[in-house]
Design a protein around this motif. Sequence first.
Motif, short mmCIF file in Angstrom:
data_model
loop_
_atom_site.label_atom_id
_atom_site.label_comp_id
_atom_site.label_asym_id
_atom_site.label_seq_id
_atom_site.Cartn_x
_atom_site.Cartn_y
_atom_site.Cartn_z
N VAL A 11 0.61 -1.20 0.20
CA VAL A 11 0.10 0.09 0.02
C VAL A 11 1.01 1.21 -0.12
CG1 VAL A 11 -2.11 1.38 1.67
CG2 VAL A 11 -1.75 -1.22 1.24
N ILE A 12 1.85 1.00 0.81
CA ILE A 12 2.70 2.63 0.89
C ILE A 12 4.33 2.11 0.53
CG2 ILE A 12 3.29 4.16 2.60
CD1 ILE A 12 1.08 3.30 4.50
N PRO A 13 4.42 3.41 -0.65
CA PRO A 13 5.51 2.99 -1.04
C PRO A 13 6.53 3.50 0.13
CG PRO A 13 4.43 5.12 -1.24
CD PRO A 13 3.87 4.72 -0.85
N ALA A 14 7.72 2.17 0.17
CA ALA A 14 9.09 2.24 1.02
C ALA A 14 10.25 3.95 0.67
CB ALA A 14 9.93 1.01 0.98
N VAL A 15 10.57 4.57 2.09
CA VAL A 15 10.91 5.57 1.53
C VAL A 15 12.57 5.95 1.95
CG1 VAL A 15 8.51 7.04 2.99
CG2 VAL A 15 10.08 6.67 3.99
N ALA A 16 12.58 4.55 2.72
CA ALA A 16 14.47 4.44 3.10
C ALA A 16 15.08 3.76 1.85
CB ALA A 16 14.21 3.29 3.98
N GLN A 17 16.79 3.96 1.46
CA GLN A 17 17.15 3.64 0.86
C GLN A 17 17.69 2.50 1.82
OE1 GLN A 17 17.29 4.57 -2.37
NE2 GLN A 17 15.40 5.75 -2.24
N ASN A 18 18.24 2.72 2.40
CA ASN A 18 18.84 1.65 3.96
C ASN A 18 17.71 0.68 4.94
OD1 ASN A 18 21.29 2.27 2.91
ND2 ASN A 18 21.32 4.04 4.21
N PRO A 19 18.33 -1.00 4.08
CA PRO A 19 16.84 -1.14 5.03
C PRO A 19 17.00 -1.07 6.83
CG PRO A 19 18.67 -2.98 4.50
CD PRO A 19 19.33 -1.45 3.80
N VAL A 20 15.61 -1.20 6.89
CA VAL A 20 15.56 -1.24 7.99
C VAL A 20 13.95 -1.63 8.70
CG1 VAL A 20 14.36 0.93 9.66
CG2 VAL A 20 15.50 1.62 7.61
N VAL A 21 14.40 -1.44 9.48
CA VAL A 21 13.33 -2.91 10.26
C VAL A 21 12.73 -3.06 11.59
CG1 VAL A 21 15.63 -4.46 11.89
CG2 VAL A 21 13.31 -5.54 11.53
N HIS A 22 11.22 -3.06 11.67
CA HIS A 22 10.77 -2.37 12.92
C HIS A 22 9.98 -3.94 13.81
CE1 HIS A 22 11.07 2.09 11.64
NE2 HIS A 22 10.64 2.11 10.20
N LEU A 23 10.11 -3.91 15.09
CA LEU A 23 9.53 -4.68 15.26
C LEU A 23 8.13 -4.27 16.71
CD1 LEU A 23 8.66 -7.26 16.96
CD2 LEU A 23 10.73 -7.10 18.22
N THR A 24 7.14 -4.37 16.90
CA THR A 24 6.19 -3.66 17.36
C THR A 24 5.29 -5.06 18.14
OG1 THR A 24 4.08 -3.53 15.18
CG2 THR A 24 6.17 -1.87 15.91
N ASN A 25 4.56 -4.09 19.79
CA ASN A 25 4.15 -4.65 20.32
C ASN A 25 2.34 -4.44 19.45
OD1 ASN A 25 2.00 -5.98 22.21
ND2 ASN A 25 4.05 -5.88 23.59
N ALA A 26 2.08 -5.26 18.73
CA ALA A 26 0.67 -5.22 18.47
C ALA A 26 -0.56 -5.94 19.35
CB ALA A 26 0.36 -6.12 17.51
N THR A 27 -0.35 -5.95 20.67
CA THR A 27 -1.28 -6.46 21.71
C THR A 27 -1.35 -4.85 22.72
OG1 THR A 27 -0.59 -9.12 21.32
CG2 THR A 27 -1.97 -7.67 23.08
N HIS A 28 -0.05 -4.93 22.37
CA HIS A 28 0.57 -3.01 23.33
C HIS A 28 1.26 -1.96 22.79
CE1 HIS A 28 -1.89 -5.46 27.11
NE2 HIS A 28 -0.95 -6.91 26.77
N PRO A 29 -0.07 -1.51 22.05
CA PRO A 29 0.80 -1.20 20.74
C PRO A 29 1.79 -0.10 21.10
CG PRO A 29 -0.82 -1.35 19.77
CD PRO A 29 -1.51 -1.65 20.99
N ALA A 30 1.30 0.45 22.75
CA ALA A 30 1.96 2.04 23.51
C ALA A 30 3.58 1.47 24.14
CB ALA A 30 1.71 2.31 23.72
N SER A 31 3.81 -0.01 24.26
CA SER A 31 4.77 -0.81 24.69
C SER A 31 5.62 -1.31 24.38
CB SER A 31 4.41 -2.20 26.17
OG SER A 31 5.33 -2.69 26.42
N ARG A 32 7.53 -0.96 24.50
CA ARG A 32 8.02 -1.23 23.78
C ARG A 32 8.49 -2.54 24.63
NH1 ARG A 32 12.34 3.58 22.78
NH2 ARG A 32 10.74 5.08 21.65
N GLU A 33 7.57 -2.83 25.46
CA GLU A 33 8.44 -4.31 26.26
C GLU A 33 7.24 -5.64 25.89
OE1 GLU A 33 7.82 -3.68 30.47
OE2 GLU A 33 9.68 -2.70 29.77
N PHE A 34 7.34 -6.71 25.20
CA PHE A 34 7.04 -7.42 25.15
C PHE A 34 6.75 -8.84 26.83
CE2 PHE A 34 9.39 -6.41 21.45
CZ PHE A 34 7.86 -6.39 20.68
N GLN A 35 5.47 -9.91 26.26
CA GLN A 35 5.15 -10.26 27.55
C GLN A 35 4.62 -11.83 26.69
OE1 GLN A 35 1.93 -9.22 30.30
NE2 GLN A 35 3.80 -7.74 31.30
#
Length: 272
Positions: A11-35
């Motif tokens: 859907v959205i075109p990539a904007v980064a020339q160098n590869p970038v990875v994002h890890l997100t918590n889909a259950t608690h989007p505001a949290s950077r921690e995982f359970q």
Amino acid sequence: MRGLLILAVAVIPAVAQNPVVHLTNATHPASREFQVGDRFEILITGAANQSISVRTTMRGRTDWGPIIGWTNTSGRWSTSGQFEKGDFGDWSEVWTVGGKVANPALHFSVGAPCLKGGQGFAASTGVNLVISCETADGRQTFGTASDSEPFRTPDGRVVRGRVRSNMTADQYHAEILQYLITSRASDVRSGRHGDEAGDLIMKMIGPNALNEDETRNVLSIIRAAFERPEPIPQTARDPSRTLLLLRNLADSADRESVKQQIVETVAYVLAR
């Protein structure tokens, strides 16, 4: 990690020339921690139609994964899943996109879903941790498994546990090489001579790229492997696999100083 769903997001075109990875918590989007029980999402952005692989480390064991997918025409790829009880503990993931290391390297922990204010206890011995506490599903115990137990990678593959009693010579030396590549060891002699070292490194890392420090460590290992001609077996005197490895390292390197070191190592190998 089970029940993984691999998606190509167009859907959205990539904007980064160098590869970038994002890890997100889909259950608690505001949290950077995982359970345990949390759902996660991994999104990669980079150039279009590039291969993707991941190096996964858990409980001191590293899996250098194969190609598991490709970015779409917009340069995007994603996967999702859910952390289970067997995922409790510390994780490290280094993603490779089109032969380049995606930033950042991911380091995170999957904790126990203990209820706030509930009773519990924790015990640790060395790197092993056991937590027993009240959860939404009742009292549960969570513990880091030993390195002899299997673990599941982000793409759903099961990595077998380490069995030291019947390791092959290649497996034994691969563990030595892995340590030398990913650490700051002062002695880079791997026990492999001539083209043996480069060949085993290529087999071990597969399509996965290395960061700058790891690349420099490989160059030191290669130089040590060709330092003295006497111990090099006749079958390992042809450096063809080593030269192919060095070419791959040059293709994935960004910094000119690293590229120059690779060129110098090629010259060193050819002069032996």
